[in-house]
Write a protein that holds these residues in place. Structure first.
Motif, PDB file in Angstrom:
ATOM      1  N   PRO A 161       1.018  -1.407   0.002  1.00 26.20           N
ATOM      2  CA  PRO A 161       0.319   0.324  -0.023  1.00 26.20           C
ATOM      3  C   PRO A 161       1.422   1.058   0.068  1.00 26.20           C
ATOM      4  CG  PRO A 161      -0.928  -1.937   1.747  1.00 26.20           C
ATOM      5  CD  PRO A 161      -0.069  -2.046   0.714  1.00 26.20           C
ATOM      6  N   LEU A 162       0.558   2.146  -0.850  1.00 26.62           N
ATOM      7  CA  LEU A 162       1.205   3.707  -1.121  1.00 26.62           C
ATOM      8  C   LEU A 162       0.476   4.039  -1.059  1.00 26.62           C
ATOM      9  CD1 LEU A 162       4.003   5.125  -1.983  1.00 26.62           C
ATOM     10  CD2 LEU A 162       3.876   4.602  -4.550  1.00 26.62           C
ATOM     11  N   PHE A 163       1.001   5.865   0.336  1.00 29.02           N
ATOM     12  CA  PHE A 163      -0.400   6.617  -0.192  1.00 29.02           C
ATOM     13  C   PHE A 163       0.651   8.146  -0.712  1.00 29.02           C
ATOM     14  CE2 PHE A 163      -2.056   3.331   3.146  1.00 29.02           C
ATOM     15  CZ  PHE A 163      -3.034   3.705   2.912  1.00 29.02           C
ATOM     16  N   ALA A 164      -0.186   8.662  -0.984  1.00 36.88           N
ATOM     17  CA  ALA A 164       0.880  10.162  -0.836  1.00 36.88           C
ATOM     18  C   ALA A 164       0.515  10.949  -0.152  1.00 36.88           C
ATOM     19  CB  ALA A 164      -0.123  10.549  -2.673  1.00 36.88           C
ATOM     20  N   VAL A 165       1.714  11.810   0.553  1.00 36.89           N
ATOM     21  CA  VAL A 165       1.343  12.362   1.612  1.00 36.89           C
ATOM     22  C   VAL A 165       2.550  14.170   1.833  1.00 36.89           C
ATOM     23  CG1 VAL A 165       1.698  13.053   4.156  1.00 36.89           C
ATOM     24  CG2 VAL A 165       0.960  10.720   2.925  1.00 36.89           C
ATOM     25  N   GLY A 166       1.078  15.396   1.920  1.00 35.73           N
ATOM     26  CA  GLY A 166       2.065  16.830   1.912  1.00 35.73           C
ATOM     27  C   GLY A 166       1.338  17.089   0.553  1.00 35.73           C
ATOM     28  N   GLY A 167       0.945  18.211   0.699  1.00 35.76           N
ATOM     29  CA  GLY A 167      -0.018  19.052  -0.440  1.00 35.76           C
ATOM     30  C   GLY A 167      -0.822  18.133  -1.075  1.00 35.76           C
ATOM     31  N   VAL A 168      -1.619  17.066  -0.549  1.00 33.02           N
ATOM     32  CA  VAL A 168      -2.749  16.800  -1.619  1.00 33.02           C
ATOM     33  C   VAL A 168      -4.138  17.207  -1.053  1.00 33.02           C
ATOM     34  CG1 VAL A 168      -3.669  14.109  -2.184  1.00 33.02           C
ATOM     35  CG2 VAL A 168      -1.603  14.318  -1.698  1.00 33.02           C
ATOM     36  N   SER A 169      -4.751  17.465  -2.351  1.00 32.83           N
ATOM     37  CA  SER A 169      -5.936  18.458  -2.151  1.00 32.83           C
ATOM     38  C   SER A 169      -7.077  17.513  -2.670  1.00 32.83           C
ATOM     39  CB  SER A 169      -6.068  19.682  -3.479  1.00 32.83           C
ATOM     40  OG  SER A 169      -6.201  19.414  -5.154  1.00 32.83           O
ATOM     41  N   PRO A 170      -8.158  17.669  -2.912  1.00 27.43           N
ATOM     42  CA  PRO A 170      -9.526  16.990  -3.545  1.00 27.43           C
ATOM     43  C   PRO A 170      -9.211  17.412  -4.531  1.00 27.43           C
ATOM     44  CG  PRO A 170     -10.265  18.061  -1.474  1.00 27.43           C
ATOM     45  CD  PRO A 170      -8.537  18.808  -1.770  1.00 27.43           C
ATOM     46  N   ASP A 171      -9.186  18.012  -5.273  1.00 28.10           N
ATOM     47  CA  ASP A 171      -8.442  18.361  -6.595  1.00 28.10           C
ATOM     48  C   ASP A 171      -7.380  17.411  -6.943  1.00 28.10           C
ATOM     49  OD1 ASP A 171     -10.731  20.299  -6.370  1.00 28.10           O
ATOM     50  OD2 ASP A 171      -9.720  21.727  -6.505  1.00 28.10           O
ATOM     51  N   THR A 172      -6.648  17.332  -6.550  1.00 29.48           N
ATOM     52  CA  THR A 172      -5.170  16.548  -6.453  1.00 29.48           C
ATOM     53  C   THR A 172      -5.428  14.615  -6.679  1.00 29.48           C
ATOM     54  OG1 THR A 172      -3.935  17.102  -5.443  1.00 29.48           O
ATOM     55  CG2 THR A 172      -3.756  18.902  -7.365  1.00 29.48           C
ATOM     56  N   LEU A 173      -6.497  14.472  -5.332  1.00 32.05           N
ATOM     57  CA  LEU A 173      -6.248  13.277  -5.070  1.00 32.05           C
ATOM     58  C   LEU A 173      -6.222  12.381  -6.050  1.00 32.05           C
ATOM     59  CD1 LEU A 173      -6.730  11.149  -2.874  1.00 32.05           C
ATOM     60  CD2 LEU A 173      -8.819  11.841  -2.812  1.00 32.05           C
ATOM     61  N   ALA A 174      -7.094  12.314  -7.395  1.00 30.67           N
ATOM     62  CA  ALA A 174      -7.490  11.514  -8.432  1.00 30.67           C
ATOM     63  C   ALA A 174      -6.536  11.302  -8.924  1.00 30.67           C
ATOM     64  CB  ALA A 174      -8.562  11.473  -9.085  1.00 30.67           C
ATOM     65  N   SER A 175      -5.561  12.223  -9.089  1.00 29.27           N
ATOM     66  CA  SER A 175      -4.111  12.230  -9.686  1.00 29.27           C
ATOM     67  C   SER A 175      -2.935  11.204  -9.620  1.00 29.27           C
ATOM     68  CB  SER A 175      -3.635  13.490 -10.407  1.00 29.27           C
ATOM     69  OG  SER A 175      -3.384  13.831  -9.149  1.00 29.27           O
ATOM     70  N   TYR A 176      -3.075  11.273  -7.880  1.00 30.45           N
ATOM     71  CA  TYR A 176      -2.056   9.812  -7.663  1.00 30.45           C
ATOM     72  C   TYR A 176      -2.982   8.656  -7.243  1.00 30.45           C
ATOM     73  CZ  TYR A 176       0.683  13.939  -5.840  1.00 30.45           C
ATOM     74  OH  TYR A 176       1.338  15.176  -5.499  1.00 30.45           O
ATOM     75  N   LEU A 177      -4.275   9.025  -7.079  1.00 28.80           N
ATOM     76  CA  LEU A 177      -4.288   6.877  -7.087  1.00 28.80           C
ATOM     77  C   LEU A 177      -4.849   6.465  -8.757  1.00 28.80           C
ATOM     78  CD1 LEU A 177      -7.998   8.170  -5.257  1.00 28.80           C
ATOM     79  CD2 LEU A 177      -5.609   7.223  -4.377  1.00 28.80           C
ATOM     80  N   SER A 178      -4.846   7.679 -10.100  1.00 28.03           N
ATOM     81  CA  SER A 178      -4.216   6.748 -11.096  1.00 28.03           C
ATOM     82  C   SER A 178      -3.230   6.751 -11.096  1.00 28.03           C
ATOM     83  CB  SER A 178      -5.318   7.836 -12.116  1.00 28.03           C
ATOM     84  OG  SER A 178      -6.466   8.464 -11.841  1.00 28.03           O
ATOM     85  N   ALA A 179      -2.331   7.320 -10.310  1.00 26.10           N
ATOM     86  CA  ALA A 179      -0.892   7.283 -11.001  1.00 26.10           C
ATOM     87  C   ALA A 179       0.028   5.849  -9.849  1.00 26.10           C
ATOM     88  CB  ALA A 179      -0.141   7.792 -10.518  1.00 26.10           C
ATOM     89  N   GLY A 180      -1.383   5.075  -8.904  1.00 24.01           N
ATOM     90  CA  GLY A 180      -0.808   3.722  -8.422  1.00 24.01           C
ATOM     91  C   GLY A 180      -0.725   3.876  -6.953  1.00 24.01           C
ATOM     92  N   CYS A 181      -1.614   4.883  -6.585  1.00 18.60           N
ATOM     93  CA  CYS A 181      -1.311   5.337  -4.790  1.00 18.60           C
ATOM     94  C   CYS A 181      -2.999   4.487  -4.651  1.00 18.60           C
ATOM     95  CB  CYS A 181      -1.293   6.636  -4.278  1.00 18.60           C
ATOM     96  SG  CYS A 181      -0.010   7.312  -4.508  1.00 18.60           S
TER      97      CYS A 181
END
Length: 216
Positions: A161-181
């Motif tokens: 499980p990989l999480f993105a942390v630091g500066g993630v907003s509701p508008d950018t969340l999807a881009s990290y999920l799509s990339a593999g988080c």
């Protein structure tokens, strides 16, 4: 689901909570924590992190565990020394989030039965954290590295499980999920010290909806 199941992984691909958004309440005080955690749990959050550089963090963790330990995975963030592990265990927390990949710290936490999300910025650090026993990885700060690094890392990392942390907003969340988080740790865009409980609730609702929209 009981707390013991929410805060335990059976293998490297199992998530320890139902909504993979870790709420980071940096700067919260013990007198405020009950109301804000109430709002978060009511909005579907079941992973709460109280950083060790928050005033009275130990008391806040303990209060949250006593209040919601059967419904959410409660723990501490910015864990950088053995004394933080001691305090977290004393308070009954089960989740430990670090900003770095100190192998000795990770190994001790895992040996004590804690669930560890280790912070990293490079592939070498990620593998170091995994060798030490971390069950989850935290790309930090995500806003500096971006989804492109997530995508590249996914080509070499095991299915942890990989999480993105630091500066993630509701508008950018999807881009990290799509990339593999699988999810994100959310701090400043969710909670700022002293803000109204209703503001926390509204922010939590936006993040949860952003996650659900992507997962639909």
């Amino acid at each position: 689901m009981a707390a013991a199941h929410r805060c335990t992984t059976t293998d490297m691909t199992t998530l320890p909570f139902q909504l993979p958004l870790i709420a980071i309440l940096r700067g919260i005080t013990p007198s405020e924590v009950d109301a804000h955690v109430d709002a978060l749990v009511e909005e579907g959050f079941d992973a709460i992190e109280i950083p060790t550089n928050s005033p009275g963090w130990l008391e806040s963790v303990q209060r949250s565990v006593q209040r919601y330990g059967q419904h959410a995975c409660i723990g501490a963030g910015t864990v950088v020394q053995p004394a933080h592990i001691d305090g977290l265990l004393q308070a009954g927390g089960r989740l430990m989030v670090t900003p770095n990949t100190d192998p000795q710290l990770i190994q001790r936490a895992v040996a004590e039965g804690l669930l560890v999300a280790a912070g990293f910025a490079t592939a070498s650090e990620a593998f170091q954290a995994l060798r030490a026993g971390a069950q989850m990885l935290k790309l930090f700060p995500a806003s500096i590295h971006g989804p492109a690094l997530v995508r590249a890392l996914r080509s070499v990392l095991p299915p942890v499980p990989l999480f993105a942390v630091g500066g993630v907003s509701p508008d950018t969340l999807a881009s990290y999920l799509s990339a593999g988080c699988v999810g994100a740790g959310i701090g400043g865009d969710l909670y700022q010290p002293g803000q109204a409980v209703q503001t926390t609730r509204e922010h939590a609702r936006r993040f949860r909806q952003a996650y659900l929209d992507h997962s639909a």
